[in-house]
Design a protein around this motif. Structure first.
Motif, PDB file in Angstrom:
ATOM      1  N   GLU A   1       0.913  -0.992  -0.137  1.00 38.05           N
ATOM      2  CA  GLU A   1      -0.117   0.045  -0.058  1.00 38.05           C
ATOM      3  C   GLU A   1       0.853   1.332  -0.077  1.00 38.05           C
ATOM      4  OE1 GLU A   1      -3.456  -0.279   2.852  1.00 38.05           O
ATOM      5  OE2 GLU A   1      -2.740  -2.227   3.085  1.00 38.05           O
ATOM      6  N   GLY A   2       2.110   1.187  -0.436  1.00 31.43           N
ATOM      7  CA  GLY A   2       3.002   2.274  -0.459  1.00 31.43           C
ATOM      8  C   GLY A   2       3.327   2.755   0.941  1.00 31.43           C
ATOM      9  N   GLU A   3       3.325   2.136   2.077  1.00 31.81           N
ATOM     10  CA  GLU A   3       3.221   2.478   3.515  1.00 31.81           C
ATOM     11  C   GLU A   3       4.859   2.733   3.827  1.00 31.81           C
ATOM     12  OE1 GLU A   3       3.185  -1.969   3.558  1.00 31.81           O
ATOM     13  OE2 GLU A   3       2.452  -0.484   2.320  1.00 31.81           O
ATOM     14  N   VAL A   4       5.648   2.370   3.025  1.00 30.64           N
ATOM     15  CA  VAL A   4       6.973   2.224   3.343  1.00 30.64           C
ATOM     16  C   VAL A   4       8.013   3.485   2.610  1.00 30.64           C
ATOM     17  CG1 VAL A   4       9.222   1.097   3.661  1.00 30.64           C
ATOM     18  CG2 VAL A   4       6.868  -0.038   4.089  1.00 30.64           C
ATOM     19  N   VAL A   5       8.660   4.076   3.382  1.00 28.85           N
ATOM     20  CA  VAL A   5       9.664   4.962   2.679  1.00 28.85           C
ATOM     21  C   VAL A   5      10.799   4.087   2.413  1.00 28.85           C
ATOM     22  CG1 VAL A   5      11.186   7.306   3.020  1.00 28.85           C
ATOM     23  CG2 VAL A   5       8.783   7.276   3.517  1.00 28.85           C
ATOM     24  N   LYS A   6      11.271   4.055   1.363  1.00 30.90           N
ATOM     25  CA  LYS A   6      12.419   3.429   0.713  1.00 30.90           C
ATOM     26  C   LYS A   6      13.781   4.156   0.746  1.00 30.90           C
ATOM     27  CE  LYS A   6      13.547  -0.121  -2.746  1.00 30.90           C
ATOM     28  NZ  LYS A   6      12.822  -0.560  -4.190  1.00 30.90           N
ATOM     29  N   VAL A   7      14.898   3.769   1.357  1.00 32.56           N
ATOM     30  CA  VAL A   7      15.945   4.444   1.376  1.00 32.56           C
ATOM     31  C   VAL A   7      16.932   3.712   0.606  1.00 32.56           C
ATOM     32  CG1 VAL A   7      17.908   5.492   2.686  1.00 32.56           C
ATOM     33  CG2 VAL A   7      15.512   5.663   3.508  1.00 32.56           C
TER      34      VAL A   7
END
Length: 423
Positions: free
Chosen positions: A391-397
């Motif tokens: 659900e696009g709930e994670v900010v990805k670094v």
């Protein structure tokens, strides 16, 4: 940063609605170097996206660029199908000497079409050919590509729906931590394999990512991966590791499965194997599996010789001195982890979890829409980060492996501010 309205008219009127990244970053990029991009108005952006993992060595890496320019200036072969060329020979020898032999890996090398999904398609086809079975087991929240075979072993409902037809011969099993440790690892999988009434056709192979990048930065434990490898060996199933995003040093070691001490039967690679963002992919497999007939899997652009040139230069530059690159990536990863700990402590009620390995990390929020707001604010502040998870709930670094400690500090500071300002 003050951003003027860019001219996006031709993209909005002519380009398909399928475009995605440009919607989150509404500017027109013009040039890039290292870990920074610049738009046509000269605004600078620090890159924590790295071409979705295709730019592990940064934008326009000067060493790789020089090798590419020299090759083009001498009229080196650019398109070669699967013909033998000097550039391909150099890559194969370098890959063997710097990657395979030091790790005692026996793999044969196949060049599929130059995309990650084509590498996966070739792996699935080969597994089915070798075992004479159709079923493939994958895992919850997996992502393996956008063509039909790859989608059949992908978990994301939105992406699967785009196929428009039933996706068959793939069965999902729980990934590590999916059931929060309440059920012993592979209990369900083993039970289905044992039960003649389970409805699970005997699988030809199991395909897995050691870290699920698009699935939300879900990290498999080494012991879980070892148990999976053992299960595959006991049950006569091939083990395929999809190392398309997590390979080429992203998690520390060149291959992401090295930490677990396993040797998969088949490995897929793409993204940063060319080193420069040029299309290229590999399917690696144990020699006894090489049952292909000539031309049984091919593709017009599988001989992308400029990519062979930059891939060779990348290996010689970053992987010829043993574990130096791996140690640097782990050190940078510790730097990221410390800042994510600080962000979590500052926003204890909002952050659900941070997780990662090497230089791939995720920050998950309780509010499922928060990650998108953080990414949008980060862009306004001059930082490119994307979101992941179902659900696009994670900010990805996902910064370049070549990023400097100062650049990493700068970007993490912007990320912390973006989190703070979207509370």
């Amino acid at each position: 940063m003050t951003i003027t309205q860019p001219d996006l008219s031709v993209f909005e009127t002519l380009e398909s609605e399928v475009r995605s990244y440009c919607r989150g970053w509404p500017t027109v990029f013009d040039r890039a170097q290292g870990s920074r991009l610049y738009d046509e108005d000269g605004h600078e952006y620090l890159d924590f996206f790295s071409g979705a993992g295709a730019l592990n060595y940064g934008h326009n890496n000067p060493v790789l660029k020089r090798a590419l320019i020299d090759y083009l200036e001498r009229d080196g072969v650019t398109h070669g199908l699967d013909m033998s060329t000097v550039a391909k020979r150099s890559f194969l020898k370098t890959f063997q000497d710097l990657v395979l032999r030091p790790r005692d890996l026996p793999y044969k090398v196949m060049f599929p079409g130059p995309t990650g999904t084509n590498a996966v398609e070739s792996a699935l086809k080969l597994a089915r050919k070798v075992k004479g079975r159709e079923a493939i087991v994958s895992f919850t929240n997996a992502f393996h590509g956008m063509s039909l075979g790859s989608l059949a072993v992908t978990g994301n409902a939105f992406k699967r729906a785009g196929a428009g037809i039933p996706l068959v011969h793939g069965t999902p099993m729980p990934f590590d931590h999916y059931l929060d440790g309440r059920v012993p690892d592979f209990l369900w999988f083993e039970r289905l394999l044992e039960d003649q009434g389970s409805g699970l056709n005997r699988p030809a192979a199991v395909i897995v990512e050691t870290v699920q990048g698009e699935g939300g930065i879900n990290v498999a434990r080494p012991e879980w991966l070892r148990a999976l490898a053992d299960l595959c060996a006991r049950r006569d199933m091939l083990l395929i590791v999809d190392d398309i995003q997590m390979g080429c040093g992203r998690t520390g070691a060149f291959f992401s499965f090295e930490e677990a001490g396993i040797v998969p039967d088949i490995v897929t690679m793409s993204k940063s194997i060319s080193g420069y963002g040029l299309p290229m992919s590999l399917c690696l497999f144990k020699p006894e599996l090489d049952l292909w007939e000539p031309g049984e899997h091919n593709g017009t652009f599988r001989g992308n010789n400029p990519a062979f040139v930059t891939a060779t230069a990348a290996l010689e530059t970053y992987w010829s001195d043993g574990s130096a690159m791996e140690k640097q990536t782990r050190a940078r990863g510790e730097q990221v982890e410390q800042e994510l700990i600080s962000i979590t402590e500052e926003n204890l009620a909002d952050v659900r979890e941070y997780r990662g390995r090497g230089l791939v990390w995720g920050l998950e929020f309780h509010d499922r829409g928060r990650a998108e707001r953080v990414a949008r604010r980060a862009f306004e502040l001059g930082l490119l980060v994307e979101t992941s998870g179902p659900e696009g709930e994670v900010v990805k670094v996902l910064p370049a492996l070549t990023i400097t400690p100062d650049e990493l500090d700068e970007g993490l500071g912007v990320l912390a501010r973006a989190v703070r300002e979207t509370a």
